[in-house]
Write a protein that holds these residues in place. Structure first.
Motif, PDB file in Angstrom:
ATOM      1  N   ALA A  92       2.418   1.714  -3.351  1.00 41.19           N
ATOM      2  CA  ALA A  92       1.432   2.184  -4.323  1.00 41.19           C
ATOM      3  C   ALA A  92       1.204   3.680  -4.161  1.00 41.19           C
ATOM      4  CB  ALA A  92       0.120   1.424  -4.149  1.00 41.19           C
ATOM      5  N   LYS A  93       1.177   4.164  -2.913  1.00 41.92           N
ATOM      6  CA  LYS A  93       1.001   5.600  -2.686  1.00 41.92           C
ATOM      7  C   LYS A  93       2.199   6.373  -3.217  1.00 41.92           C
ATOM      8  CE  LYS A  93      -1.948   5.327   1.375  1.00 41.92           C
ATOM      9  NZ  LYS A  93      -2.060   5.562   2.806  1.00 41.92           N
TER      10      LYS A  93
ATOM     11  N   LYS B  94       0.834  -1.205   0.000  1.00 42.27           N
ATOM     12  CA  LYS B  94       0.000   0.000   0.000  1.00 42.27           C
ATOM     13  C   LYS B  94       0.868   1.255   0.000  1.00 42.27           C
ATOM     14  CE  LYS B  94      -4.044  -1.813   2.434  1.00 42.27           C
ATOM     15  NZ  LYS B  94      -4.829  -1.746   3.680  1.00 42.27           N
TER      16      LYS B  94
ATOM     17  N   LYS C  98       3.968  13.469 -14.474  1.00 43.48           N
ATOM     18  CA  LYS C  98       2.962  14.110 -15.331  1.00 43.48           C
ATOM     19  C   LYS C  98       3.096  15.626 -15.279  1.00 43.48           C
ATOM     20  CE  LYS C  98      -0.616  10.574 -15.347  1.00 43.48           C
ATOM     21  NZ  LYS C  98      -1.995  10.244 -14.960  1.00 43.48           N
TER      22      LYS C  98
ATOM     23  N   GLY D 195       4.192   5.368  -5.540  1.00 47.99           N
ATOM     24  CA  GLY D 195       4.160   5.235  -6.988  1.00 47.99           C
ATOM     25  C   GLY D 195       3.218   6.232  -7.617  1.00 47.99           C
ATOM     26  N   SER D 196       2.042   6.433  -7.022  1.00 42.52           N
ATOM     27  CA  SER D 196       1.091   7.371  -7.598  1.00 42.52           C
ATOM     28  C   SER D 196       1.587   8.806  -7.467  1.00 42.52           C
ATOM     29  CB  SER D 196      -0.285   7.213  -6.946  1.00 42.52           C
ATOM     30  OG  SER D 196      -0.228   7.587  -5.584  1.00 42.52           O
ATOM     31  N   SER D 197       2.290   9.132  -6.386  1.00 36.67           N
ATOM     32  CA  SER D 197       2.823  10.488  -6.255  1.00 36.67           C
ATOM     33  C   SER D 197       3.955  10.708  -7.252  1.00 36.67           C
ATOM     34  CB  SER D 197       3.300  10.753  -4.835  1.00 36.67           C
ATOM     35  OG  SER D 197       4.436   9.977  -4.537  1.00 36.67           O
ATOM     36  N   GLU D 198       4.749   9.661  -7.510  1.00 35.16           N
ATOM     37  CA  GLU D 198       5.799   9.776  -8.511  1.00 35.16           C
ATOM     38  C   GLU D 198       5.201   9.969  -9.896  1.00 35.16           C
ATOM     39  OE1 GLU D 198       8.201   6.308  -8.095  1.00 35.16           O
ATOM     40  OE2 GLU D 198       9.189   7.038  -6.288  1.00 35.16           O
ATOM     41  N   VAL D 199       4.118   9.261 -10.182  1.00 36.14           N
ATOM     42  CA  VAL D 199       3.443   9.407 -11.473  1.00 36.14           C
ATOM     43  C   VAL D 199       2.907  10.831 -11.607  1.00 36.14           C
ATOM     44  CG1 VAL D 199       1.416   8.677 -12.807  1.00 36.14           C
ATOM     45  CG2 VAL D 199       2.882   6.967 -11.734  1.00 36.14           C
ATOM     46  N   THR D 200       2.351  11.359 -10.546  1.00 37.71           N
ATOM     47  CA  THR D 200       1.840  12.728 -10.568  1.00 37.71           C
ATOM     48  C   THR D 200       2.973  13.713 -10.825  1.00 37.71           C
ATOM     49  OG1 THR D 200       0.112  12.107  -9.006  1.00 37.71           O
ATOM     50  CG2 THR D 200       0.574  14.460  -9.251  1.00 37.71           C
TER      51      THR D 200
END
Length: 81
Positions: free
Chosen positions: A36-37, A33, A47, A39-44
Protein backbone atom coordinates in the motif's frame (compact mmCIF):
# COMPACT_ATOMS: atom_id res chain seq x y z
CA UNK A 1 5.80 -40.79 30.02
CA UNK A 2 2.07 -40.67 29.49
CA UNK A 3 1.81 -37.06 30.69
CA UNK A 4 4.73 -35.96 28.52
CA UNK A 5 3.21 -37.57 25.45
CA UNK A 6 -0.10 -35.82 26.12
CA UNK A 7 1.60 -32.43 26.47
CA UNK A 8 3.59 -32.95 23.28
CA UNK A 9 0.46 -34.03 21.43
CA UNK A 10 -1.38 -30.90 22.59
CA UNK A 11 1.56 -28.74 21.50
CA UNK A 12 1.77 -30.27 18.04
CA UNK A 13 -1.98 -30.43 17.43
CA UNK A 14 -3.10 -27.06 18.78
CA UNK A 15 -0.41 -24.62 19.87
CA UNK A 16 2.03 -25.03 16.98
CA UNK A 17 -0.57 -24.62 14.17
CA UNK A 18 -2.12 -21.58 15.88
CA UNK A 19 1.32 -19.99 16.32
CA UNK A 20 2.31 -20.67 12.71
CA UNK A 21 -1.02 -19.31 11.47
CA UNK A 22 -0.49 -16.13 13.52
CA UNK A 23 3.00 -15.66 12.12
CA UNK A 24 1.76 -16.24 8.57
CA UNK A 25 -1.16 -13.81 8.83
CA UNK A 26 1.06 -11.18 10.48
CA UNK A 27 3.54 -11.48 7.63
CA UNK A 28 0.77 -11.16 5.05
CA UNK A 29 -0.57 -8.07 6.83
CA UNK A 30 2.88 -6.43 6.83
CA UNK A 31 3.34 -7.21 3.13
CA UNK A 32 -0.02 -5.60 2.34
CA UNK A 33 1.00 -2.49 4.28
CA UNK A 34 4.27 -2.28 2.37
CA UNK A 35 2.48 -2.71 -0.96
CA UNK A 36 0.00 0.00 0.00
CA UNK A 37 2.88 2.38 0.76
CA UNK A 38 4.54 1.57 -2.54
CA UNK A 39 1.22 1.96 -4.30
CA UNK A 40 0.63 5.41 -2.84
CA UNK A 41 4.14 6.56 -3.80
CA UNK A 42 3.57 5.27 -7.33
CA UNK A 43 0.28 7.16 -7.48
CA UNK A 44 2.07 10.30 -6.32
CA UNK A 45 4.73 9.85 -9.02
CA UNK A 46 2.07 9.36 -11.69
CA UNK A 47 0.17 12.46 -10.51
CA UNK A 48 3.37 14.53 -10.64
CA UNK A 49 4.19 13.24 -14.11
CA UNK A 50 0.65 13.97 -15.31
CA UNK A 51 0.88 17.50 -13.95
CA UNK A 52 4.18 17.98 -15.80
CA UNK A 53 2.66 16.72 -19.05
CA UNK A 54 -0.32 19.06 -18.62
CA UNK A 55 2.01 22.01 -18.15
CA UNK A 56 4.02 21.10 -21.26
CA UNK A 57 0.81 20.66 -23.26
CA UNK A 58 -0.40 24.12 -22.21
CA UNK A 59 2.89 25.62 -23.38
CA UNK A 60 2.68 23.80 -26.72
CA UNK A 61 -0.93 24.90 -27.18
CA UNK A 62 0.07 28.48 -26.49
CA UNK A 63 2.85 28.26 -29.08
CA UNK A 64 0.70 26.65 -31.76
CA UNK A 65 -2.26 28.98 -31.29
CA UNK A 66 -0.05 32.08 -31.21
CA UNK A 67 -0.78 34.40 -34.14
CA UNK A 68 2.94 34.82 -34.82
CA UNK A 69 3.29 31.04 -35.24
CA UNK A 70 0.36 30.98 -37.67
CA UNK A 71 1.84 33.91 -39.60
CA UNK A 72 5.18 32.08 -39.88
CA UNK A 73 3.41 28.99 -41.21
CA UNK A 74 1.53 31.07 -43.77
CA UNK A 75 4.77 32.74 -44.90
CA UNK A 76 6.53 29.38 -45.15
CA UNK A 77 3.66 28.03 -47.22
CA UNK A 78 3.88 31.01 -49.58
CA UNK A 79 7.65 30.66 -49.89
CA UNK A 80 7.36 26.94 -50.65
CA UNK A 81 4.71 27.44 -53.36
Amino acid sequence: MEGTTFVLMILFLFVLPITLFGIFTGHKREMLKMNAKLGSSEVTNIKNELESVKTRLEVLEAIVTDKQYQLNQDLDALNNS
